[in-house]
Design a protein around this motif. Structure first.
Motif, mmCIF file in Angstrom:
data_model
loop_
_atom_site.group_PDB
_atom_site.id
_atom_site.type_symbol
_atom_site.label_atom_id
_atom_site.label_comp_id
_atom_site.label_asym_id
_atom_site.label_seq_id
_atom_site.Cartn_x
_atom_site.Cartn_y
_atom_site.Cartn_z
ATOM 1 N N LEU A 277 0.821 -1.214 0.000
ATOM 2 C CA LEU A 277 0.000 0.000 0.000
ATOM 3 C C LEU A 277 0.851 1.258 0.000
ATOM 4 N N GLU A 278 2.043 1.180 0.532
ATOM 5 C CA GLU A 278 2.951 2.332 0.518
ATOM 6 C C GLU A 278 3.743 2.387 -0.786
ATOM 7 N N LEU A 279 4.096 1.221 -1.312
ATOM 8 C CA LEU A 279 4.842 1.179 -2.572
ATOM 9 C C LEU A 279 3.995 1.617 -3.759
ATOM 10 N N ALA A 280 2.676 1.625 -3.575
ATOM 11 C CA ALA A 280 1.778 2.073 -4.645
ATOM 12 C C ALA A 280 1.739 3.586 -4.777
ATOM 13 N N ARG A 281 2.325 4.290 -3.810
ATOM 14 C CA ARG A 281 2.292 5.753 -3.818
ATOM 15 C C ARG A 281 3.374 6.315 -4.738
ATOM 16 N N THR A 282 3.255 7.603 -5.049
ATOM 17 C CA THR A 282 4.255 8.236 -5.911
ATOM 18 C C THR A 282 5.521 8.598 -5.138
ATOM 19 N N LYS A 322 11.787 -7.282 8.684
ATOM 20 C CA LYS A 322 11.674 -7.522 7.242
ATOM 21 C C LYS A 322 11.362 -6.232 6.500
ATOM 22 N N GLY A 323 10.502 -5.409 7.094
ATOM 23 C CA GLY A 323 10.171 -4.134 6.464
ATOM 24 C C GLY A 323 11.391 -3.261 6.279
ATOM 25 N N PHE A 324 12.258 -3.236 7.279
ATOM 26 C CA PHE A 324 13.489 -2.457 7.172
ATOM 27 C C PHE A 324 14.474 -3.100 6.201
ATOM 28 N N GLU A 325 14.579 -4.414 6.240
ATOM 29 C CA GLU A 325 15.521 -5.101 5.356
ATOM 30 C C GLU A 325 15.248 -4.794 3.889
ATOM 31 N N PHE A 326 13.980 -4.725 3.529
ATOM 32 C CA PHE A 326 13.651 -4.441 2.135
ATOM 33 C C PHE A 326 14.139 -3.056 1.731
ATOM 34 N N LEU A 327 13.968 -2.073 2.599
ATOM 35 C CA LEU A 327 14.344 -0.702 2.261
ATOM 36 C C LEU A 327 15.846 -0.460 2.373
ATOM 37 N N VAL A 328 16.502 -1.141 3.318
ATOM 38 C CA VAL A 328 17.927 -0.917 3.565
ATOM 39 C C VAL A 328 18.767 -1.168 2.319
ATOM 40 N N GLN A 329 18.354 -2.097 1.496
ATOM 41 C CA GLN A 329 19.146 -2.424 0.305
ATOM 42 C C GLN A 329 19.261 -1.252 -0.681
ATOM 43 N N PHE A 330 18.413 -0.231 -0.498
ATOM 44 C CA PHE A 330 18.452 0.919 -1.403
ATOM 45 C C PHE A 330 19.090 2.148 -0.757
ATOM 46 N N VAL A 331 19.497 2.025 0.502
ATOM 47 C CA VAL A 331 20.109 3.164 1.186
ATOM 48 C C VAL A 331 21.515 3.394 0.628
ATOM 49 N N GLY A 332 21.784 4.642 0.287
ATOM 50 C CA GLY A 332 23.079 4.986 -0.290
ATOM 51 C C GLY A 332 23.182 4.696 -1.769
ATOM 52 N N LYS A 333 22.086 4.268 -2.363
ATOM 53 C CA LYS A 333 22.067 3.944 -3.792
ATOM 54 C C LYS A 333 21.404 5.081 -4.582
ATOM 55 N N PRO A 334 21.670 5.153 -5.875
ATOM 56 C CA PRO A 334 20.983 6.140 -6.714
ATOM 57 C C PRO A 334 19.481 5.851 -6.745
ATOM 58 N N GLN A 335 18.706 6.888 -6.936
ATOM 59 C CA GLN A 335 17.256 6.721 -6.949
ATOM 60 C C GLN A 335 16.810 5.749 -8.038
ATOM 61 N N ASN A 336 17.545 5.697 -9.134
ATOM 62 C CA ASN A 336 17.167 4.810 -10.241
ATOM 63 C C ASN A 336 17.221 3.331 -9.856
ATOM 64 N N ASP A 337 17.935 3.015 -8.789
ATOM 65 C CA ASP A 337 18.012 1.622 -8.341
ATOM 66 C C ASP A 337 16.744 1.182 -7.613
ATOM 67 N N PHE A 338 15.961 2.156 -7.193
ATOM 68 C CA PHE A 338 14.716 1.849 -6.477
ATOM 69 C C PHE A 338 13.622 1.593 -7.516
ATOM 70 N N TYR A 340 10.518 1.561 -7.662
ATOM 71 C CA TYR A 340 9.190 2.132 -7.470
ATOM 72 C C TYR A 340 9.287 3.649 -7.593
ATOM 73 N N LYS A 341 8.177 4.326 -7.560
ATOM 74 C CA LYS A 341 8.182 5.779 -7.727
ATOM 75 C C LYS A 341 8.633 6.491 -6.446
ATOM 76 N N GLN A 342 9.442 7.514 -6.640
ATOM 77 C CA GLN A 342 9.779 8.456 -5.570
ATOM 78 C C GLN A 342 10.024 9.769 -6.291
ATOM 79 N N ILE A 343 8.912 10.499 -6.515
ATOM 80 C CA ILE A 343 8.959 11.631 -7.447
ATOM 81 C C ILE A 343 9.753 12.822 -6.922
ATOM 82 N N SER A 344 10.066 12.817 -5.625
ATOM 83 C CA SER A 344 10.869 13.914 -5.067
ATOM 84 C C SER A 344 11.466 13.480 -3.726
#
Length: 389
Positions: A277-282, A322-338, A340-344
């Motif tokens: 439900l959160e990943l569906a957001r922009t 588990k919720g943190f583990e999923f997000l941690v893999q993108f910490v310190g990475k370029p936005q393009n590696d994520f 899903y949407k993160q428009i700003s």
């Protein structure tokens, strides 16, 4: 007679001290800050001195009124709603994640400034023991919640209104705007050690928050938010639990805490850690972190009741970790590696999760994520997180 009155005051003062207990903040950590002042402490005192000089703006200082025409009724507008270019005078349209600064109301702005000010003043009072900070904080509390001429009515019937919808009434989503009460109430607990925090103030705040909690639990708007399946529902639970603890209604707080795993964690977090439900957001990274922030707040509250929610895991592996583990893999990475949407605000979202990882480690008594959050700690020496947790 004077002796009786004096003894009564002592009893009241002692009782307020006994009841005073922060539910999120760590007093030991704050005691260390007193003994070893750092950049965060110096910054805090500077900010408190600024608040001392400012006159509080209350809900009566606005031009946009609720449909009731009662100036004491809080009103705000949905931040992601914009005029329709095809129908400029008609109902607004939604642009998720795109904040419309033109609809920011004075009430929303002033509520934020008030709660932030109380937090700043109360912490500075705790650290410096200087009564001027407590006196200013209590005076601001009186103006916002108690004074008949300036008080806010204890409801959000008109929170996050949308032009062209619901005949001007608010939505459950508006309750997210009082989430700052959660930490503010920790600040009030610290103020209870000051002579400025009288029994009259205490009773008045208890009455206000009792009415507000009852409104949350029984109103149509409150029911909308309580039934929300995403971060809004979690935030409702955290607010209700914190207010209940402030009122010494531990039975209500325990209800929300004991239901958190089945009602929120196991329904919102997948076995692989994703929050659909959160990943569906922009702003998917932001809202995924936002929901975990509320969950952590509940964990800290639960800890004061000797309940460990961090170990809560479903049969198929759903958990806070588990919720943190999923997000941690993108910490310190370029936005393009994520994926899903993160428009700003990618950098801001990264910073926020690192502070939550700091709190996560505190709850688990580990330094598992030290490498990640230490970078942000060094770059933000004035951040209060290390002071409070």
């Amino acid at each position: 007679m004077r002796k009786i009155l004096f003894n009564t005051f002592i009893l009241i003062f002692v009782s307020l001290n006994i009841l005073a207990q922060p539910r999120l903040w760590d007093l030991k950590s704050m005691d260390n800050a007193i003994k070893n002042p750092n950049a965060a402490v110096k910054h805090l005192i500077n900010e408190a001195d600024k608040v001392l000089e400012k006159k509080l703006s209350t809900v009566v200082e606005k031009t946009k009124l609720a449909p009731t025409k009662d100036i004491h009724d809080y009103i705000s507008c949905g931040p992601y709603w914009w005029p329709d270019p095809k129908n400029p005078t008609g109902p607004y349209i939604r642009k998720d994640g795109e904040s419309n600064v033109d609809v920011l109301t004075a009430d929303k702005k002033n509520l934020s400034l008030m709660t932030k000010g109380i937090i700043t003043l109360s912490l500075t009072y705790f650290i410096t023991k200087n009564e001027k900070y407590a006196e200013k904080a209590v005076d601001n509390l009186d103006k916002w919640f108690l004074n008949p001429e300036t008080r806010m009515n204890p409801n959000l019937n008109f929170g996050q209104t949308i032009q062209g919808y619901y005949d001007g009434e608010g939505r459950g989503a508006g309750i997210i705007e009082t989430y700052t009460f959660v930490e503010m109430l920790d600040g009030i607990e610290l103020l209870k050690k000051s002579p400025a925090y009288t029994q009259k103030i205490n009773s008045g705040l208890n009455n206000w928050f009792s009415e507000y909690l009852n409104w949350m639990m029984t109103s149509k708007v409150g029911n909308q938010e309580q039934n929300a399946k995403n971060n809004h529902g979690t935030a409702f639970d955290a607010q209700a639990a914190r207010i209940a603890l402030f009122l010494n209604k531990d039975d209500i707080a325990l209800k929300f805490i004991n239901e958190l795993s089945e009602k929120r964690i196991f329904t919102q977090i997948e076995p692989d850690g994703k929050q659909p439900l959160e990943l569906a957001r922009t702003k998917a990274f932001h809202y995924s972190t936002f929901n975990l922030t509320h969950i952590l707040d509940m964990c800290f509250m639960a800890k004061t009741l000797n309940i460990d929610l961090m170990k809560s895991t479903s049969q198929d592996g759903r958990s806070i970790a588990k919720g943190f583990e999923f997000l941690v893999q993108f910490v310190g990475k370029p936005q393009n590696d994520f994926p899903y949407k993160q428009i700003s605000s990618w950098d801001e979202a990264q910073k926020k999760i690192c502070w939550d990882l700091y709190r996560f480690d505190k709850l688990n008594n580990t330094k598992k994520h030290l490498r990640l959050y230490s970078d942000y700690t060094e770059q933000n020496a004035d951040n209060l997180e290390t002071l409070l947790y």
